[in-house]
Design a protein around this motif. Structure first.
Motif, short mmCIF file in Angstrom:
data_model
loop_
_atom_site.label_atom_id
_atom_site.label_comp_id
_atom_site.label_asym_id
_atom_site.label_seq_id
_atom_site.Cartn_x
_atom_site.Cartn_y
_atom_site.Cartn_z
N VAL A 81 23.72 -2.59 26.20
CA VAL A 81 22.37 -2.90 25.70
C VAL A 81 21.65 -3.79 26.70
CG1 VAL A 81 21.13 -4.19 23.92
CG2 VAL A 81 22.87 -2.57 23.27
N GLY A 82 22.36 -4.70 27.34
CA GLY A 82 21.74 -5.58 28.33
C GLY A 82 21.34 -4.85 29.59
N ALA A 83 22.02 -3.77 29.92
CA ALA A 83 21.69 -3.01 31.13
C ALA A 83 20.58 -2.00 30.90
CB ALA A 83 22.94 -2.30 31.64
N VAL A 84 20.25 -1.73 29.65
CA VAL A 84 19.24 -0.71 29.33
C VAL A 84 17.89 -0.96 30.00
CG1 VAL A 84 17.81 0.12 27.41
CG2 VAL A 84 20.28 0.21 27.25
N PRO A 85 17.31 -2.17 29.94
CA PRO A 85 15.99 -2.35 30.57
C PRO A 85 16.00 -2.05 32.06
CG PRO A 85 16.42 -4.17 29.09
CD PRO A 85 17.69 -3.38 29.19
N ALA A 86 17.04 -2.45 32.77
CA ALA A 86 17.11 -2.19 34.21
C ALA A 86 17.24 -0.70 34.50
CB ALA A 86 18.27 -2.95 34.83
N VAL A 87 18.05 -0.01 33.74
CA VAL A 87 18.25 1.43 33.94
C VAL A 87 16.96 2.19 33.63
CG1 VAL A 87 19.51 3.44 33.10
CG2 VAL A 87 20.74 1.32 33.56
N VAL A 88 16.30 1.83 32.54
CA VAL A 88 15.06 2.51 32.17
C VAL A 88 13.97 2.23 33.21
CG1 VAL A 88 13.20 2.55 30.46
CG2 VAL A 88 15.57 2.63 29.72
N PHE A 89 13.89 1.00 33.69
CA PHE A 89 12.90 0.66 34.71
C PHE A 89 13.17 1.44 36.00
CE2 PHE A 89 11.49 -2.01 38.28
CZ PHE A 89 10.13 -2.04 38.00
N ALA A 90 14.42 1.51 36.41
CA ALA A 90 14.76 2.27 37.62
C ALA A 90 14.44 3.75 37.44
CB ALA A 90 16.23 2.08 37.97
N ALA A 91 14.72 4.29 36.26
CA ALA A 91 14.40 5.70 36.00
C ALA A 91 12.89 5.93 36.02
CB ALA A 91 14.98 6.13 34.66
N LEU A 92 12.14 4.98 35.49
CA LEU A 92 10.68 5.10 35.52
C LEU A 92 10.16 5.09 36.95
CD1 LEU A 92 8.02 5.08 33.81
CD2 LEU A 92 8.02 2.62 34.14
N VAL A 93 10.74 4.26 37.79
CA VAL A 93 10.32 4.22 39.20
C VAL A 93 10.66 5.54 39.89
CG1 VAL A 93 10.79 3.13 41.43
CG2 VAL A 93 10.40 1.73 39.40
N VAL A 94 11.84 6.09 39.62
CA VAL A 94 12.22 7.36 40.24
C VAL A 94 11.29 8.48 39.77
CG1 VAL A 94 14.03 9.12 40.29
CG2 VAL A 94 14.61 6.73 40.64
N VAL A 95 11.04 8.55 38.47
CA VAL A 95 10.15 9.59 37.94
C VAL A 95 8.73 9.41 38.49
CG1 VAL A 95 9.05 10.42 35.81
CG2 VAL A 95 11.51 10.04 35.88
N GLY A 96 8.27 8.17 38.56
CA GLY A 96 6.94 7.91 39.10
C GLY A 96 6.83 8.28 40.56
N THR A 97 7.90 8.08 41.31
CA THR A 97 7.90 8.45 42.72
C THR A 97 7.93 9.96 42.89
OG1 THR A 97 9.08 6.41 43.25
CG2 THR A 97 9.14 8.16 44.89
N VAL A 98 8.74 10.63 42.11
CA VAL A 98 8.86 12.09 42.22
C VAL A 98 7.55 12.78 41.84
CG1 VAL A 98 9.99 14.12 41.22
CG2 VAL A 98 11.35 12.16 41.93
N PHE A 99 6.92 12.31 40.76
CA PHE A 99 5.71 12.96 40.27
C PHE A 99 4.43 12.34 40.83
CE2 PHE A 99 8.72 14.17 36.90
CZ PHE A 99 8.61 15.55 37.04
N GLY A 100 4.56 11.31 41.65
CA GLY A 100 3.39 10.72 42.29
C GLY A 100 2.46 9.97 41.36
N VAL A 101 3.01 9.28 40.38
CA VAL A 101 2.19 8.48 39.47
C VAL A 101 1.74 7.24 40.23
CG1 VAL A 101 2.18 7.19 37.30
CG2 VAL A 101 3.47 9.32 37.47
N PRO A 102 0.43 6.99 40.31
CA PRO A 102 -0.05 5.82 41.06
C PRO A 102 0.37 4.52 40.40
CG PRO A 102 -1.88 6.96 39.98
CD PRO A 102 -0.65 7.78 39.75
N GLY A 103 0.81 3.59 41.22
CA GLY A 103 1.23 2.28 40.73
C GLY A 103 2.64 2.21 40.21
N VAL A 104 3.40 3.30 40.29
CA VAL A 104 4.77 3.30 39.76
C VAL A 104 5.79 3.46 40.87
CG1 VAL A 104 6.36 4.44 38.19
CG2 VAL A 104 4.00 4.18 37.55
N GLY A 105 5.45 4.11 41.95
CA GLY A 105 6.39 4.35 43.04
C GLY A 105 6.79 3.08 43.75
N PRO A 106 7.73 3.19 44.69
CA PRO A 106 8.27 2.00 45.34
C PRO A 106 7.22 1.26 46.18
CG PRO A 106 9.18 3.97 46.33
CD PRO A 106 8.39 4.40 45.14
N GLY A 107 6.41 1.95 46.96
CA GLY A 107 5.34 1.31 47.74
C GLY A 107 5.82 0.10 48.50
#
Length: 154
Positions: A81-107
Motif C-alpha cells: 500500500v505504501g508503494a502504490v503512490p510511487a508506482v502509480v505516479f511512475a506509470a502516469l509518467v510513462v503513459v504521459g510520455t508514450v502518448f505525449g500528454v503535455p506536462g506529464v512526460g519526463p522533460g
C-alpha cells in the motif's frame, strides 16, 4: 495459522488484494483528474485536486496499512500500500510520455527523484501504520476483543 503468522504473512488475501487494488485505483483516478483539470484549465477542479492528491499520496498509506495490519492482511500487503503512490505516479509518467500528454512526460523535471520520494514517504507511513495495526490487533487479542479467528484462507 498462529496469530504471529497471520499478522506477518497474512491470512486474508482477498481483503489484502482489494485493499491494494482499491487504493491504486483511487490514486490513479485522482492523479488523472488532476492532470485533466490542469490541462483543461479548470480552477475549481484544480483546487480540489490540489487538496485531494497530497492527502492520498502522502497521508493515506498509514491509516490504510493500519487497518490492513489489524485485519491480518500481512506485512507485504500493507507495505505494498505504501508503494502504490510511487508506482502509480511512475506509470502516469510513462503513459504521459508514450502518448505525449503535455506536462506529464519526463522533460526537465527530476521524475526519478520524485518517484523515489513518493516511495520513501509512502513506505515509511505504511510501515508505521502496519505497526500500529499489529499492535492494536495484539492488544485486542490480549483483551479478548476481535480475536481474528474468522477470515478467508484462500
Amino acid at each position: 495459522m498462529t496469530t504471529t503468522e497471520a499478522l506477518l504473512i497474512g491470512r486474508r488475501r482477498r481483503l489484502a488484494l482489494t485493499m491494494i487494488g482499491g487504493f491504486a485505483g483511487l490514486v490513479a483516478l485522482s492523479l488523472a483528474v488532476a492532470v485533466a483539470a490542469d490541462l483543461a484549465d479548470a480552477p475549481t477542479a484544480a483546487a480540489l485536486t490540489d487538496r485531494v492528491v497530497p492527502l492520498l499520496v502522502f497521508y493515506a498509506p498509514a491509516p490504510i496499512a493500519a487497518v490492513g495490519g489489524y485485519a491480518r492482511c500481512g506485512g507485504p500487503a500493507c507495505l505494498a500500500v505504501g508503494a502504490v503512490p510511487a508506482v502509480v505516479f511512475a506509470a502516469l509518467v510513462v503513459v504521459g510520455t508514450v502518448f505525449g500528454v503535455p506536462g506529464v512526460g519526463p522533460g526537465d523535471s527530476p521524475i526519478g527523484g520524485v518517484t523515489m520520494a513518493f516511495a520513501a514517504v509512502g513506505l515509511s507511513g505504511a510501515f508505521v501504520g502496519y505497526c500500529a495495526g499489529v499492535s492494536a490487533a495484539l492488544l485486542g487479542d490480549l483483551v479478548g476483543f476481535g480475536s481474528g479467528d474468522e477470515g478467508d484462507e484462500e
